[in-house]
Design an enzyme around this catalytic site. Structure first.
Site, mmCIF file in Angstrom:
data_model
loop_
_atom_site.group_PDB
_atom_site.id
_atom_site.type_symbol
_atom_site.label_atom_id
_atom_site.label_comp_id
_atom_site.label_asym_id
_atom_site.label_seq_id
_atom_site.Cartn_x
_atom_site.Cartn_y
_atom_site.Cartn_z
ATOM 1 N N TYR A 109 2.368 -1.717 1.455
ATOM 2 C CA TYR A 109 2.113 -2.645 2.561
ATOM 3 C C TYR A 109 1.096 -1.980 3.474
ATOM 4 O O TYR A 109 1.211 -0.784 3.775
ATOM 5 C CB TYR A 109 3.407 -2.915 3.346
ATOM 6 C CG TYR A 109 3.189 -3.823 4.533
ATOM 7 C CD1 TYR A 109 3.341 -5.195 4.419
ATOM 8 C CD2 TYR A 109 2.812 -3.304 5.774
ATOM 9 C CE1 TYR A 109 3.112 -6.040 5.503
ATOM 10 C CE2 TYR A 109 2.585 -4.141 6.861
ATOM 11 C CZ TYR A 109 2.737 -5.498 6.714
ATOM 12 O OH TYR A 109 2.503 -6.324 7.788
ATOM 13 N N GLU A 198 -3.575 -8.418 7.239
ATOM 14 C CA GLU A 198 -2.426 -7.889 6.505
ATOM 15 C C GLU A 198 -2.679 -7.925 5.006
ATOM 16 O O GLU A 198 -3.199 -8.924 4.497
ATOM 17 C CB GLU A 198 -1.186 -8.727 6.831
ATOM 18 C CG GLU A 198 0.080 -8.195 6.187
ATOM 19 C CD GLU A 198 1.253 -9.147 6.375
ATOM 20 O OE1 GLU A 198 2.217 -8.769 7.024
ATOM 21 O OE2 GLU A 198 1.192 -10.280 5.842
#
Ligand code: GDP
Ligand code: MN
Length: 392
Positions: A109, A198
């Site tokens: 992530y 993101e």
């Protein structure tokens, strides 16, 4: 403004970031053609909606043939996809992204976001990327690292090394790819005035599992920078935006839809915030934030009332106007005309203060309409909460 995954990836691609080859498709036939153009024999069909959690909801599917691609495209297009991030009605899928598949060895992530409390662009990263990142954040927050980039020095090398070590992306194979990626993302963030960039998952792929590739991306740009980011505006998907918020924007009103049952009409952003606070303080739930601007005109009042009344969940309305720039009697006149014209089934509590307030109060009282006058903000909030509770 939010972007779709395929738009985010196009921006990333333009900045040299490694992303899989892929094409958007708005029909099942286009999806088949998109798959034909890919270098891989299999493809990933991905629903494009402004919400995450698509993987878990069946919105991301690997297909092995053109006919399967068409079948999956047909099963997704035109239908709502309900994910953990949408409401119970879901979001209708109007666009697909058809992408080459990748052999995933590991998922990370990685996000850049604007941390307003510092204030600094902050890199958030984890070795536990993929579909369960929310669970990682809730149960094992120590698995998520945050590195704030001091804006006065920018993305210096020591930040890159710190992040490499935290993610285990050191060494001559991984570190150069990862550092180049971080530099590209940071530059992109600044260039386009983003508030969120993101990547989840950022994956290690390929035969040896040593090539970094962006498999999913979400980008949000800051609407305050619209004036200097005109080229981004063509990426806006109006079908994804709240119809009432768009409608309000046409009349110069800032309206934000919320989950409660008390409609709030206020002039000035500060007073609007304070109004929501005081409604909550007395146990009520605002159904919206609405700033009519300091000098709300009769036309704006009319449109504001109309937009708030369209919301079926509204059970009481609080109008809180400070007549500094605008005169209270003009506001009262606008209110009376509008309520007579549109009709209103829910109680309206009015708190007015400022120029010509006495005349305004007289007009409202003598109108024969269901206005409840409030002495001050606290009184108005208590009265509207009581009215909403009685109705629900
Ligand atoms: P999200 O659930 O909305 O965040 O959608 P993602 O694009 O992140 O997709 C969900 C999951 O699908 C990812 O975590 C990956 O594990 C998987 N996925 C995405 N792209 C690919 C791909 O190209 N190949 C394979 N095999 N899996 C993928
Ligand atoms: Mn994802």
């Amino acid at each position: 403004m939010n972007m779709h995954e395929y738009q985010a990836k196009e921006l990333l691609r333009q900045c040299g970031v490694p992303v899989p080859m892929g094409f958007p498709a708005f029909s099942a036939t286009a999806a088949e053609f998109a798959m034909l153009r890919l270098p891989t024999a299999t493809a990933v069909v991905k629903a494009q909606i402004h919400a995450g959690g698509r993987g878990k909801a069946g919105g991301v599917k690997v297909v092995k043939s053109l006919s399967e691609c068409r079948a999956v495209a047909e099963s997704l297009l035109g239908k709502p996809l309900i994910t953990p991030q949408t409401d119970s009605k879901g979001k209708v899928v109007n666009r697909l992204y058809i992408e080459e598949t990748a052999n995933i060895a590991k998922e990370f992530y990685l996000a850049l976001l604007l941390d307003r409390s510092l204030p600094a662009i902050t890199v958030v990263a984890s070795t536990q990327g993929g579909m369960d990142i929310e669970e990682v954040a809730a149960k094992t927050p120590d698995q998520i690292i945050k590195v704030a980039i001091d804006p006065s020095i920018g993305l210096q090398d020591f930040y890159l090394h710190r992040l490499s070590i935290a993610l285990g992306l050191q060494g001559t194979v991984h570190a150069p790819q990862f550092h180049a990626l971080l530099r590209q993302l940071y530059a992109l963030f600044l260039q386009y005035d983003l508030s969120l960039l993101e990547i989840n998952p950022l994956a290690l792929v390929g035969e040896n599992g040593d090539k970094l590739l962006v498999l999913d991306s979400k980008i949000t740009s800051d609407d305050n920078a619209t004036y200097r980011q005109q080229e981004l505006q063509s990426l806006r998907d109006f079908a994804e935006e709240d119809a009432r918020e768009l409608e309000a924007a046409k009349f110069g009103l800032s309206y934000i839809c919320l989950a409660g049952n008390i409609g709030c009409l206020v002039n000035g952003a500060g007073l609007a915030m304070a109004t929501m606070d005081i409604v909550k303080h007395y146990g009520g739930q605002p159904s919206n934030f609405l700033d009519m601007g300091g000098g709300a005109s009769a036309e704006q009042i009319k449109q504001a009332v109309r937009i708030v009344l369209q919301d079926q969940s509204v059970q009481a309305i609080l109008i809180n106007i400070f007549g500094g720039i605008v005169r209270c009697d003009i506001v009262a006149d606008g209110l009376i005309t509008t309520v007579k014209e549109l009709g209103c089934q829910v109680p309206i509590v009015v708190r007015l203060e400022g120029t010509n307030v006495d005349a305004a109060r007289d007009m409202l009282q003598q109108s024969g309409l269901r206005f409840t006058l409030a002495e001050n903000m606290a009184d108005g909030a208590q009265k509207v909460v009581a009215a909403a509770n009685k109705a629900s």
